[in-house]
Enzyme design. Structure first.
Site, PDB file in Angstrom:
ATOM      1  N   ARG A  67      -2.583   3.355  12.866  1.00  0.00           N
ATOM      2  CA  ARG A  67      -2.099   4.556  12.185  1.00  0.00           C
ATOM      3  C   ARG A  67      -1.063   5.291  13.046  1.00  0.00           C
ATOM      4  NH1 ARG A  67      -7.853   6.219   9.289  1.00  0.00           N
ATOM      5  NH2 ARG A  67      -7.984   4.278   8.089  1.00  0.00           N
TER       6      ARG A  67
ATOM      7  N   TYR B  86      -2.037  -9.326  16.447  1.00  0.00           N
ATOM      8  CA  TYR B  86      -0.953  -8.831  17.295  1.00  0.00           C
ATOM      9  C   TYR B  86      -0.798  -9.696  18.545  1.00  0.00           C
ATOM     10  CZ  TYR B  86      -1.689  -4.946  14.134  1.00  0.00           C
ATOM     11  OH  TYR B  86      -1.834  -4.204  12.987  1.00  0.00           O
TER      12      TYR B  86
ATOM     13  N   CYS C  64       0.857  -1.179   0.000  1.00  0.00           N
ATOM     14  CA  CYS C  64       0.000   0.000   0.000  1.00  0.00           C
ATOM     15  C   CYS C  64       0.894   1.230   0.000  1.00  0.00           C
ATOM     16  CB  CYS C  64      -0.923   0.016   1.212  1.00  0.00           C
ATOM     17  SG  CYS C  64      -2.327   1.130   0.983  1.00  0.00           S
TER      18      CYS C  64
ATOM     19  N   CYS D 185       0.082   4.220   1.896  1.00  0.00           N
ATOM     20  CA  CYS D 185      -0.187   5.204   2.948  1.00  0.00           C
ATOM     21  C   CYS D 185       0.957   5.413   3.946  1.00  0.00           C
ATOM     22  CB  CYS D 185      -1.483   4.869   3.673  1.00  0.00           C
ATOM     23  SG  CYS D 185      -1.598   3.184   4.275  1.00  0.00           S
TER      24      CYS D 185
ATOM     25  N   LYS E 176     -12.328  -4.870   2.766  1.00  0.00           N
ATOM     26  CA  LYS E 176     -11.762  -4.027   3.813  1.00  0.00           C
ATOM     27  C   LYS E 176     -12.654  -2.819   4.012  1.00  0.00           C
ATOM     28  CE  LYS E 176      -7.634  -1.378   4.990  1.00  0.00           C
ATOM     29  NZ  LYS E 176      -6.221  -1.140   4.683  1.00  0.00           N
TER      30      LYS E 176
ATOM     31  N   ARG F 269     -10.717   7.699   4.423  1.00  0.00           N
ATOM     32  CA  ARG F 269     -10.527   6.688   3.374  1.00  0.00           C
ATOM     33  C   ARG F 269     -11.843   6.160   2.810  1.00  0.00           C
ATOM     34  NH1 ARG F 269      -5.225   6.506   4.267  1.00  0.00           N
ATOM     35  NH2 ARG F 269      -4.278   5.577   6.138  1.00  0.00           N
TER      36      ARG F 269
ATOM     37  N   LYS G 129     -11.449  -7.693   6.712  1.00  0.00           N
ATOM     38  CA  LYS G 129     -10.845  -6.816   7.710  1.00  0.00           C
ATOM     39  C   LYS G 129     -11.751  -5.641   7.987  1.00  0.00           C
ATOM     40  CE  LYS G 129      -6.940  -3.750   8.127  1.00  0.00           C
ATOM     41  NZ  LYS G 129      -6.097  -2.910   7.376  1.00  0.00           N
TER      42      LYS G 129
ATOM     43  N   CYS H 197      -3.845   6.097   0.552  1.00  0.00           N
ATOM     44  CA  CYS H 197      -3.421   4.779   0.066  1.00  0.00           C
ATOM     45  C   CYS H 197      -3.094   4.750  -1.418  1.00  0.00           C
ATOM     46  CB  CYS H 197      -4.491   3.739   0.394  1.00  0.00           C
ATOM     47  SG  CYS H 197      -4.722   3.515   2.169  1.00  0.00           S
TER      48      CYS H 197
HETATM   49  C1  PBG Z   1      -2.779   0.201   5.200  1.00  0.00           C
HETATM   50  C2  PBG Z   1      -3.266  -0.674   6.292  1.00  0.00           C
HETATM   51  C3  PBG Z   1      -4.030  -0.331   7.410  1.00  0.00           C
HETATM   52  C4  PBG Z   1      -4.139  -1.478   8.173  1.00  0.00           C
HETATM   53  C5  PBG Z   1      -3.477  -2.485   7.487  1.00  0.00           C
HETATM   54  N1  PBG Z   1      -2.951  -1.969   6.323  1.00  0.00           N
HETATM   55  C6  PBG Z   1      -4.583   0.982   7.846  1.00  0.00           C
HETATM   56  C7  PBG Z   1      -5.611   1.661   7.043  1.00  0.00           C
HETATM   57  O1  PBG Z   1      -6.106   1.143   6.039  1.00  0.00           O
HETATM   58  O2  PBG Z   1      -5.903   2.792   7.411  1.00  0.00           O
HETATM   59  C8  PBG Z   1      -4.849  -1.579   9.491  1.00  0.00           C
HETATM   60  C9  PBG Z   1      -4.320  -2.642  10.413  1.00  0.00           C
HETATM   61  C10 PBG Z   1      -4.739  -2.529  11.829  1.00  0.00           C
HETATM   62  O3  PBG Z   1      -5.544  -1.642  12.230  1.00  0.00           O
HETATM   63  O4  PBG Z   1      -4.248  -3.334  12.624  1.00  0.00           O
HETATM   64  N2  PBG Z   1      -3.662   0.432   4.164  1.00  0.00           N
HETATM   65 ZN    ZN Z   2      -3.035   2.132   2.839  1.00  0.00          ZN
END
Ligand code: PBG
Ligand code: ZN
Length: 328
Positions: free
Chosen positions: A206, A314, A120, A122, A196, A218, A249, A130
């Site tokens: 973040r 995690y 990605c 971001c 997602k 987003r 997710k 992103c």
């Molecule tokens: C990047 C990304 C994100 C997460 C995984 N890849 C953040 C987002 O989309 O803002 C979130 C993972 C988490 O909250 O543990 N695009």
């Molecule tokens: Zn991203």
């Protein structure tokens, strides 16, 4: 009154309960997310994610990964914190970018470790979105696809086994598949963040990845939490574009979606037990309100029962250790 049926008969002893248990939980089903950063001997804690650190690619990373491997966790998902950010996120596809360095380092030390990378923009862009922006400040979908293909090839070149696009760009799987195949990496798999949602549960991540958008949010690319039919559509499209595995997710508030995707597609399914879900548990445990071990294992079991083959979490190291204790 004598009941006709007595399901309790099968709950009388631990052995009997184990015999009829329908869902399993094991360390090889966990994927541990890792945040890799520049510098030496860095082990920088993330305040909203107790127990999670940004790690430099040296003994700091080694200690974490050695522990995971020893506990039976065989897969990691890498996120990079670049030295510098810019509008296109150049370090993302640089040969010496932080993720590529971490991949080479880990492959050297643990050749059997499965290395996945988040693909990605971001974490690498100065605006924190992103994708690449147009002059009007909107994410340019098709321009971003070129970058994602480039990033996938760079990570594959460094040795990544699985590439995981997370930006919810239309066509991201197809673009990466084409880029990988043309560069001679037809053997590398794509795990698509197919479904997602635009979620408040990403807040702590973040902080960890330094990827909060500098303006807006987003919602123009991530999905509306209200939608389930749209999830089916995303799954069908990613499957058609050549995804090898699918992801849903977040996980906890979306277990109905996990079940739906499980029934929709025969591809292996992963769910992401995201940062906010982790933070909630950690906060309640710190307050003394929940039993961490039981709450975590029950939560992960629920994700497996909903239909996930594997879980990005995690809690991977703790959960793997607790399972080993239970089986000892
Ligand atoms: C990047 C990304 C994100 C997460 C995984 N890849 C953040 C987002 O989309 O803002 C979130 C993972 C988490 O909250 O543990 N695009
Ligand atoms: Zn991203």
């Amino acid at each position: 009154m004598e009941p006709l049926h007595r399901p309790r008969r099968l709950r009388r002893s631990p052995v009997l309960r184990a015999l009829v248990r329908e869902t399993t939980l094991a360390p090889h089903q966990f994927i541990a997310p890792l945040f890799v950063t520049h510098g030496a001997s860095v082990r920088h804690p993330i305040p909203s994610m107790p127990g999670v650190h940004q790690l430099s690619v040296d003994a700091s990373l080694d200690a974490e990964v050695d522990a995971l491997v020893a506990a039976g966790v065989r897969s990691v998902l890498l996120f990079g914190i670049p030295a510098q950010k810019d509008p296109v996120g150049r370090e993302n596809f640089a040969r010496d970018g932080i993720v590529s360095r971490a991949i080479r380092h880990l492959k050297d030390r643990h050749p059997e470790l499965l290395i996945m990378t988040d693909v990605c923009c971001c974490e690498y862009t100065d605006h924190g979105h992103c994708g690449i922006l147009t002059a009007h400040g909107e994410v340019d979908n098709d321009r971003t696809l070129q970058v994602l293909a480039q990033v996938a090839v760079a990570h594959a070149q460094a040795g990544a086994d699985v590439l995981a696009p997370s930006g919810m760009m239309d066509g991201m799987v197809g673009a990466m598949r084409e880029g990988l195949d043309q560069a001679g990496y037809a053997d590398r798999a794509i795990l698509s963040y197919a479904v997602k949602y635009a979620s408040a549960y990403y807040g702590p991540f973040r902080d960890a990845a330094g990827s909060t958008p500098s303006f807006g949010d987003r919602r123009q690319y991530q999905m509306d939490p209200a939608n389930l039919r749209e999830a089916r559509r995303e799954v069908d499209l990613d499957e058609a574009e050549g995804a090898d595995m699918l992801m849903v997710k977040p996980a906890l508030a979306y277990l109905d979606v996990v079940r739906e995707v499980r029934e929709r597609s025969d591809l292996p399914l992963v769910c992401y037990n995201v940062s906010g879900e982790y933070a909630m548990v950690k906060a309640a445990v710190a307050a003394g309100w929940l039993d961490e071990r039981r709450i975590v294992l029950e939560t992960l079991l629920g994700m497996r029962r909903a239909g996930a083959d594997a879980i990005i979490t995690y809690h991977a190291l703790d959960a793997a250790r607790w399972l080993a204790e239970e089986n000892a």
